[in-house]
Design a protein around this motif. Sequence first.
Motif, mmCIF file in Angstrom:
data_model
loop_
_atom_site.group_PDB
_atom_site.id
_atom_site.type_symbol
_atom_site.label_atom_id
_atom_site.label_comp_id
_atom_site.label_asym_id
_atom_site.label_seq_id
_atom_site.Cartn_x
_atom_site.Cartn_y
_atom_site.Cartn_z
ATOM 1 N N ILE A 29 0.850 -1.186 0.000
ATOM 2 C CA ILE A 29 0.000 0.000 0.000
ATOM 3 C C ILE A 29 0.896 1.250 0.000
ATOM 4 O O ILE A 29 1.894 1.301 0.699
ATOM 5 N N THR A 30 0.553 2.225 -0.820
ATOM 6 C CA THR A 30 1.350 3.447 -0.914
ATOM 7 C C THR A 30 0.810 4.517 0.033
ATOM 8 O O THR A 30 -0.327 4.403 0.526
ATOM 9 N N CYS A 31 1.598 5.532 0.264
ATOM 10 C CA CYS A 31 1.159 6.649 1.119
ATOM 11 C C CYS A 31 -0.080 7.313 0.545
ATOM 12 O O CYS A 31 -0.996 7.686 1.285
ATOM 13 N N ASN A 32 -0.128 7.467 -0.775
ATOM 14 C CA ASN A 32 -1.300 8.069 -1.408
ATOM 15 C C ASN A 32 -2.534 7.195 -1.225
ATOM 16 O O ASN A 32 -3.638 7.705 -1.007
ATOM 17 N N ASP A 33 -2.356 5.885 -1.326
ATOM 18 C CA ASP A 33 -3.471 4.964 -1.096
ATOM 19 C C ASP A 33 -3.984 5.112 0.332
ATOM 20 O O ASP A 33 -5.198 5.181 0.564
ATOM 21 N N ILE A 34 -3.062 5.150 1.279
ATOM 22 C CA ILE A 34 -3.446 5.272 2.691
ATOM 23 C C ILE A 34 -4.242 6.552 2.908
ATOM 24 O O ILE A 34 -5.306 6.530 3.542
ATOM 25 N N LYS A 35 -3.762 7.665 2.372
ATOM 26 C CA LYS A 35 -4.445 8.947 2.560
ATOM 27 C C LYS A 35 -5.842 8.931 1.975
ATOM 28 O O LYS A 35 -6.808 9.351 2.621
ATOM 29 N N SER A 36 -5.981 8.454 0.748
ATOM 30 C CA SER A 36 -7.297 8.464 0.111
ATOM 31 C C SER A 36 -8.251 7.478 0.771
ATOM 32 O O SER A 36 -9.446 7.761 0.932
ATOM 33 N N GLU A 37 -7.736 6.331 1.200
ATOM 34 C CA GLU A 37 -8.590 5.336 1.833
ATOM 35 C C GLU A 37 -8.980 5.756 3.248
ATOM 36 O O GLU A 37 -10.094 5.485 3.691
ATOM 37 N N GLN A 38 -8.098 6.464 3.952
ATOM 38 C CA GLN A 38 -8.462 6.998 5.263
ATOM 39 C C GLN A 38 -9.531 8.077 5.121
ATOM 40 O O GLN A 38 -10.445 8.155 5.949
ATOM 41 N N ALA A 39 -9.440 8.881 4.077
ATOM 42 C CA ALA A 39 -10.454 9.907 3.834
ATOM 43 C C ALA A 39 -11.811 9.256 3.554
ATOM 44 O O ALA A 39 -12.846 9.702 4.059
ATOM 45 N N LEU A 40 -11.795 8.195 2.780
ATOM 46 C CA LEU A 40 -13.032 7.465 2.507
ATOM 47 C C LEU A 40 -13.584 6.836 3.776
ATOM 48 O O LEU A 40 -14.795 6.882 4.028
ATOM 49 N N LEU A 41 -12.704 6.287 4.603
ATOM 50 C CA LEU A 41 -13.126 5.681 5.863
ATOM 51 C C LEU A 41 -13.788 6.728 6.771
ATOM 52 O O LEU A 41 -14.802 6.443 7.419
ATOM 53 N N LEU A 42 -13.235 7.926 6.802
ATOM 54 C CA LEU A 42 -13.847 9.000 7.590
ATOM 55 C C LEU A 42 -15.255 9.319 7.091
ATOM 56 O O LEU A 42 -16.171 9.522 7.887
ATOM 57 N N LYS A 43 -15.436 9.353 5.781
ATOM 58 C CA LYS A 43 -16.757 9.621 5.215
ATOM 59 C C LYS A 43 -17.746 8.528 5.577
ATOM 60 O O LYS A 43 -18.898 8.795 5.921
ATOM 61 N N ILE A 44 -17.290 7.288 5.494
ATOM 62 C CA ILE A 44 -18.152 6.155 5.831
ATOM 63 C C ILE A 44 -18.530 6.209 7.306
ATOM 64 O O ILE A 44 -19.705 6.052 7.661
ATOM 65 N N ASN A 45 -17.554 6.452 8.180
ATOM 66 C CA ASN A 45 -17.837 6.541 9.617
ATOM 67 C C ASN A 45 -18.802 7.684 9.917
ATOM 68 O O ASN A 45 -19.691 7.545 10.770
ATOM 69 N N TYR A 46 -18.656 8.792 9.227
ATOM 70 C CA TYR A 46 -19.552 9.934 9.416
ATOM 71 C C TYR A 46 -20.986 9.545 9.035
ATOM 72 O O TYR A 46 -21.936 9.851 9.761
#
Length: 57
Positions: A29-46
């Motif tokens: 997993i790349t740093c860019n993948d981590i950032k974008s997937e964490q952003a998506l995870l935040l949206k899902i949790n919200y």
Amino acid sequence: MSGVSTKFSYKQLHTLKHALLKHMQREGITCNDIKSEQALLLKINYQIEKMKERYNI
């Protein structure tokens, strides 16, 4: 994707959340993948929290 509005059920959101968490544990997993997937995870949790409040879950 920011302009797309899709409605998911509470159960579907939880499934997406758990699938994404598992996916984020993959090798290579790349740093860019981590950032974008964490952003998506935040949206899902919200969205999950909003549904909990709305439907008293």
